[in-house]
Write a protein that holds these residues in place. Structure first.
Motif, PDB file in Angstrom:
ATOM      1  N   THR A 125      48.413  35.490  48.378  1.00 36.94           N
ATOM      2  CA  THR A 125      47.517  35.889  47.289  1.00 36.94           C
ATOM      3  C   THR A 125      47.102  37.350  47.398  1.00 36.94           C
ATOM      4  N   ASP A 141      42.379  32.276  37.082  1.00 39.15           N
ATOM      5  CA  ASP A 141      41.390  31.852  38.078  1.00 39.15           C
ATOM      6  C   ASP A 141      40.103  32.638  37.851  1.00 39.15           C
ATOM      7  N   THR A 144      38.456  35.292  40.193  1.00 38.22           N
ATOM      8  CA  THR A 144      38.930  36.672  40.342  1.00 38.22           C
ATOM      9  C   THR A 144      38.322  37.616  39.315  1.00 38.22           C
TER      10      THR A 144
END
Length: 573
Positions: A125, A141, A144
């Protein structure tokens, strides 16, 4: 960035080694050629779920290795150091590797060190962000979004100040909680504690006292034994019972008996012994006199010894009582005797803390209030900066949406206040990127409202706006141009090229307009050899690239017009 990808025995791929340069790399090929297999292979190396179906038929295992080059300050170094994986050189490449067997089990490695798949995924990631038609890593997501907003328009120093103020508040809160717990525990045992301090204070143990008392006790015991031996010897020489004959009395009696055998010169006793016998008797008498003198001397010496070796039974008794009292107190508290002075000091401190605890707690409560106020003040400033950055980000992204055929969409950055219990080092709110895909439609989360293609184009718009502000060095787009063509596809290609100036970009595309903007071009193809289907990938030179873009324009039959159009696209006309 991703520099190499090595694939072994994954589905239709027997062996494939690919090198990736910086900038924009496009991957093209006919439908069904195996582009998805290539992305699945990359996903496997990045820690995505493994499946036995990925292993090529007839093989025992599949493996994928992805090699990355990162900067000396990349956050992956911190993660690896925390896990005990230390690179000899911060410029050393990082190799992620995954092996899957036919039973579906997998093994993960980082620089050839076995690791948990979860760690492999965490590392990935920080290296790659994938945006595809059916699966997204990153933009969808919500966790983030706050970092992306801050990277766009919030000063790092302000966020750092907020984190520092939060940590001070939390540390003060923890110290207060510990003090309160200590007070509660002390209050519950206060009676016992005061009794223990009283008992130990009365006993007043001293440092090294046990060793001193033990030595004194041993010396007194030895002295007592010496006095007893001397007394016994004197008793044998001079019995207290005068009726019991002692050695001195026996010697005197013997002397008197012998003296009767030696008459005086005027003694006319007819029974007197002869001259020889008289001489022997006189010699014996002399010996007895000497024995009496020696006995008297021995008695005098023993008397002096007895005087010097006076037993001190009371002192011995007191010493033993003190020693046994110390040892009993030590057993009661489960410590050694030398630890008793320290235990008394600790108990005294606890009592003092109990007596002054309320004052300390009041001080800590004041500190907590002050540090919370300091955090709220800087967090409020951070919130204001985020609100301004959110409006600017909305405007910047909206300006990118129209060329990407999302002109009817509305991009919104929502700042949602958190409950006080959820405040953290990043502040007092959570950011959410929302989109209203059509007029009149309420905005909603990206992953729920936007389609795969829309989400990919939204990510592209964000990446154009945020170019160079993320630590992730590689972006992967899977068919970001799905469902569009013409001017929109050209706009997508231009923006992918722009993002590629700041980070590495890999894009799977069916659009010739996008393919023409690549810095490098890989063609995915499929062939049948000896009854087995295989997927291949090969870099294209300028001529082969022209032919591939012409194929994408015209289909299987490549016409001169298609080649001319390909030339035009490659020239940027």
């Amino acid at each position: 960035m991703l520099t190499q990808l090595s694939i072994r025995d994954v589905v239709l791929i027997e062996k494939l080694d690919l090198a990736f340069p910086p900038g924009l790399t496009v991957l093209t090929g006919e439908t069904g050629a195996g582009k998805s297999i290539l992305l699945d292979s990359l996903g496997l190396a990045l820690g995505e779920r493994a499946s036995a179906s990925l292993v090529r038929a007839g093989c025992e295992q599949a493996s994928v290795s992805a090699c990355f080059e990162i900067t000396p300050t990349h956050p992956l170094h911190t993660l690896l150091n925390e896990q005990g994986i230390v690179l000899d050189d911060v410029r050393e490449p990082v190799l992620l590797r995954r092996v899957v067997t036919t039973d579906g089990r997998s093994r993960a490695y980082i620089n050839d060190q076995p690791v948990a798949v979860s760690l492999l995924r965490r590392a990935a990631t920080l290296l790659v962000e994938i945006q595809g038609q059916h699966e997204q890593m990153g933009l969808a997501d919500q966790a983030t979004h706050l970092d992306l907003l801050d990277a766009f328009g919030v000063a790092p120093t302000l966020r750092g100040q907020t984190g520092g103020a939060y940590r001070k508040w939390i540390e003060a809160t923890a110290e207060l909680a510990a003090a309160r717990a200590e007070m509660e525990n002390a209050a519950r045992e206060e009676d016992w504690l005061r009794q223990a301090v009283e008992d130990l204070g009365t006993l007043a143990p001293q440092e090294d006292e046990e060793a001193h008392l033990a030595g004194l006790r041993q010396a007194l015991q030895q002295g007592e034994r010496r006095a007893e031996a001397i007394s016994a010897a004197l008793a044998d020489l001079s019995p207290r019972d005068r009726r019991a004959p002692g050695p001195a009395s026996a010697l005197r009696n013997a002397s008197r008996a012998l003296q009767r055998l030696l008459p005086a010169p005027t003694d006319l006793n007819p029974d007197a012994i002869g001259a020889d016998e008289q001489a022997a008797a006189q010699e014996a008498l002399n010996a007895l006199e000497r024995a009496e003198e020696a006995l008297a001397e021995a008695e005098s010496l023993l008397s002096r010894l007895a005087s010097d070796a006076q037993a001190e039974p009371r002192l011995l008794e007191q010493t033993e009582e003190r020693l046994f009292a110390l040892r009993a107190e030590a057993r009661k508290h489960g410590v050694s005797v030398p630890e008793l002075p320290g235990l008394l000091a600790a108990f005294t401190d606890r009592l003092a803390a109990l007596d002054s605890g309320n004052i300390r707690i009041e001080t800590l409560e004041k500190t907590v209030a002050e540090t919370r106020a300091a955090f709220e003040a800087v967090a409020l400033e951070l919130t204001g900066a985020r609100e301004k950055a959110a409006r600017r980000l909305e405007q910047a992204v909206m300006a990118e949406l129209k060329p990407l055929k999302l002109e009817r969409a509305r991009f919104i950055v929502s700042l949602v206040p958190l409950e006080a219990e959820a405040w953290n080092a990043r502040g007092k709110e959570q950011a959410s990127f929302l989109i209203a895909a059509n007029p009149g439609q309420p905005p909603g989360p990206l992953a729920k409202v936007a389609s795969g293609g829309e989400l990919s184009r939204l990510m592209l718009a964000l990446k154009v706006v945020l170019a160079g502000r993320s630590a992730i060095p590689t972006l992967v787009f899977d068919e970001v141009d799905s469902g569009v063509g013409g001017a929109t596809a050209s706009a997508i290609g231009e923006r992918l090229y722009t993002v590629g100036r700041s980070v590495q970009v890999l894009v799977v595309t069916h659009s010739p307009q996008v393919a023409a903007r690549g810095d490098a071009h890989l063609r995915i193809s499929k062939s049948v050899s000896k009854g087995r289907t295989e997927t291949h990938a090969a870099p294209l030179d300028a001529q082969a690239r022209r032919e591939e873009i012409a194929r994408m324009l015209s289909g299987d039959t490549i016409t001169p017009a298609a080649r001319a159009a390909a030339d035009s696209l490659l020239k940027g006309d």
